[in-house]
Write a protein that holds these residues in place. Structure first.
Motif, short mmCIF file in Angstrom:
data_model
loop_
_atom_site.label_atom_id
_atom_site.label_comp_id
_atom_site.label_asym_id
_atom_site.label_seq_id
_atom_site.Cartn_x
_atom_site.Cartn_y
_atom_site.Cartn_z
N PHE A 1 6.10 -26.54 -19.13
CA PHE A 1 4.89 -26.48 -20.04
C PHE A 1 5.29 -27.11 -21.34
N MET A 2 6.55 -26.75 -21.66
CA MET A 2 6.97 -27.39 -23.14
C MET A 2 7.12 -28.77 -22.83
N GLN A 3 7.68 -29.40 -21.86
CA GLN A 3 7.95 -30.51 -21.53
C GLN A 3 6.49 -31.37 -21.40
N ILE A 4 5.60 -30.72 -20.95
CA ILE A 4 4.25 -31.47 -20.68
C ILE A 4 3.37 -31.43 -22.07
N ASP A 5 3.68 -30.56 -23.08
CA ASP A 5 3.31 -30.38 -24.46
C ASP A 5 3.88 -31.71 -25.05
N ARG A 6 5.05 -32.04 -25.04
CA ARG A 6 5.83 -33.19 -25.54
C ARG A 6 5.65 -34.18 -25.10
N ASP A 7 5.52 -34.38 -23.64
CA ASP A 7 5.61 -36.02 -23.03
C ASP A 7 5.16 -35.87 -21.72
N ALA A 8 3.93 -35.85 -21.36
CA ALA A 8 3.53 -35.37 -20.01
C ALA A 8 3.61 -36.88 -19.22
N SER A 9 3.78 -37.86 -19.61
CA SER A 9 4.29 -39.08 -18.77
C SER A 9 5.51 -38.74 -18.06
N VAL A 10 6.33 -38.07 -18.53
CA VAL A 10 7.70 -37.72 -17.77
C VAL A 10 7.05 -37.33 -16.14
N TYR A 11 6.12 -36.86 -15.92
CA TYR A 11 5.86 -36.48 -14.60
C TYR A 11 5.12 -37.38 -13.81
N ASP A 12 4.95 -38.68 -14.27
CA ASP A 12 4.19 -39.57 -13.60
C ASP A 12 5.15 -40.16 -12.31
N PHE A 13 6.30 -40.10 -12.52
CA PHE A 13 7.26 -40.45 -11.28
C PHE A 13 7.06 -39.42 -10.25
N ILE B 1 18.65 -34.02 -27.53
CA ILE B 1 17.67 -33.61 -26.71
C ILE B 1 17.54 -32.12 -26.75
N ASP B 2 16.41 -31.74 -26.75
CA ASP B 2 16.21 -30.29 -26.85
C ASP B 2 16.63 -29.57 -25.40
N GLU B 3 17.03 -28.41 -25.38
CA GLU B 3 17.34 -27.78 -24.02
C GLU B 3 16.23 -27.72 -23.16
N PHE B 4 15.07 -27.56 -23.43
CA PHE B 4 14.25 -27.57 -22.40
C PHE B 4 13.85 -28.79 -21.46
N GLU B 5 14.21 -29.88 -22.46
CA GLU B 5 14.03 -31.21 -21.81
C GLU B 5 15.11 -31.52 -20.71
N GLY B 6 16.21 -31.13 -20.93
CA GLY B 6 17.30 -31.37 -19.92
C GLY B 6 17.58 -33.05 -19.89
N ASN B 7 18.67 -33.34 -19.31
CA ASN B 7 19.13 -34.74 -18.86
C ASN B 7 18.33 -35.20 -17.59
N CYS B 8 17.97 -34.64 -16.75
CA CYS B 8 17.16 -35.14 -15.60
C CYS B 8 15.68 -34.67 -15.95
N GLN B 9 14.68 -35.75 -16.22
CA GLN B 9 13.52 -35.13 -17.03
C GLN B 9 12.60 -34.92 -15.39
N GLY B 10 12.11 -33.72 -15.91
CA GLY B 10 11.05 -33.15 -14.94
C GLY B 10 11.89 -32.20 -13.84
N CYS B 11 13.16 -32.07 -14.00
CA CYS B 11 13.90 -31.46 -12.84
C CYS B 11 13.06 -30.06 -12.29
N TYR B 12 13.04 -30.22 -11.10
CA TYR B 12 12.46 -28.99 -10.37
C TYR B 12 13.05 -27.66 -10.56
N LYS B 13 14.19 -27.60 -10.93
CA LYS B 13 14.99 -26.11 -11.21
C LYS B 13 14.30 -25.60 -12.40
N LYS B 14 13.67 -26.16 -13.16
CA LYS B 14 13.20 -25.65 -14.49
C LYS B 14 12.33 -24.41 -14.45
N SER B 15 12.32 -23.72 -15.16
CA SER B 15 11.36 -22.56 -15.20
C SER B 15 9.91 -23.16 -15.67
N PHE B 16 8.69 -22.57 -15.34
CA PHE B 16 7.61 -23.11 -15.71
C PHE B 16 7.29 -23.20 -17.15
N LYS B 17 7.96 -22.39 -18.05
CA LYS B 17 7.82 -22.34 -19.36
C LYS B 17 8.31 -23.57 -19.79
#
Length: 334
Positions: A257-269, A238-254
């Protein structure tokens, strides 16, 4: 210590009774046996076996988050201190763990013999903390089910209401220890935070019997962790920007954005939770997940406004402790 096969230049694994480099080592044996005899010579002459003395080793919990650092720490403890402690390795699944995290935990059990106890939260009505249920790789929730149950009770977690680690990880782990007749305050719990992450150390660590072996016993930095995993038969993947908990609110906007670029479906939940539960909780007004009080749609709008702007790679320290994994009892940095 001596260098074990597959350990690279690391010298922290020793040969002999502490475990070495083998896989499952029967570490769950909770007693050592003494053949000291209390029988007379006459008793022995009749072929009676001497009584054996049962000596309990003290219990020690390892909180395995499912990250590389946490796994490294777990193996280090099992290989070096299994002659001192009866280790209990726990992993709390939130239902939003990256699929590769679940594979990684399973691989650590298979290759290293962690014998991890997989836990999930059980939510109760009223002023009752979450308890636990035991699951495994096959039955572990993968669609956010435990997370949604705690949201139904407590509302959406965010930086102002950061209860999710408490209800999804800490309380289920404490509940499991109680089921064994143990109090979490009476046994040590090891947390996988490194020497170069001291800012994440809990301010209440001493009162809660929390230990940080990769800071206080074997000071370790990120480069050492990555070097060690590069020599192993498997890795987290796993790349570090992804993290174990997907879409974690603690993450920076950067990182978002990198997660949305890779897989926007992470945020469906997250989008579905905000549609159903944003008014749940003690706050006045709506509650949403992300920094600056942004909901998922607003986060995606911000992404669209900034995606044409070149972004450097996000660093681990650009957010509130959410790097590769979410550790229990950590200080959140704003």
């Amino acid at each position: 210590g001596v260098r074990c096969a597959g350990m690279g230049q690391h010298h922290r694994w020793r040969a002999g009774g502490g475990g070495g480099c083998a896989g499952a080592r029967g570490r769950r044996t909770s007693a050592r046996w003494s053949a000291s005899s209390g029988l007379s010579e006459q008793g022995l002459a009749f072929g009676l076996a001497p009584p054996i003395k049962y000596i309990m080793k003290p219990q020690y919990q390892i909180s395995f988050s499912g990250g590389r650092t946490s796994a490294y720490m777990t193996k280090l403890l099992l290989d070096n201190w299994s002659d001192r402690y009866d280790f209990i390795v726990t992993f709390a699944n939130t239902g939003l763990e990256h699929p590769k995290t679940l594979e990684f935990v399973r691989n650590c059990d298979t290759h290293f013999g962690f014998n991890t106890v997989w836990l999930e939260a059980v939510v109760h009505d009223g002023r009752v903390a979450s308890t636990h249920k035991i699951v495994d790789y096959a039955s572990a929730a993968r669609k956010g089910e435990p997370f949604e149950e705690v949201i139904q009770k407590y509302g959406i977690p965010n930086t102002a209401f950061p209860y999710c680690t408490r209800e999804l990880k800490i309380n289920p782990m404490n509940s499991y220890l109680r089921s064994l007749g143990l109090d979490y305050r009476s046994i040590p719990t090891a947390i996988g935070i490194r020497e170069d992450e001291k800012r994440r150390v809990s301010k209440t660590a001493e009162s809660k019997n929390i230990e940080y072996p990769l800071i206080d016993i074997w000071p370790t930095d990120k480069a050492e962790i990555l070097d060690w995993w590069a020599e192993q038969a498997f890795d987290l993947g796993i790349d570090e920007f992804e993290g174990n908990c997907q879409g974690c609110y603690k993450k920076s906007f950067k990182k978002h954005f990198m997660q949305i670029d890779r897989d926007a479906s992470v945020y469906d939940f997250h989008r579905r939770m905000e549609a159903q539960y944003r008014s749940h909780g003690p706050q006045v007004g709506d509650r949403v997940f992300f920094r600056k009080n942004l909901d998922t749609d607003a986060l995606f709008k911000l992404y669209e406004e900034n995606k044409a702007t070149p972004m450097r790679q996000a660093r681990a320290d650009e957010d509130g402790g959410c790097s590769e994994s979410c550790e229990v009892y950590e200080t959140v940095i704003e």
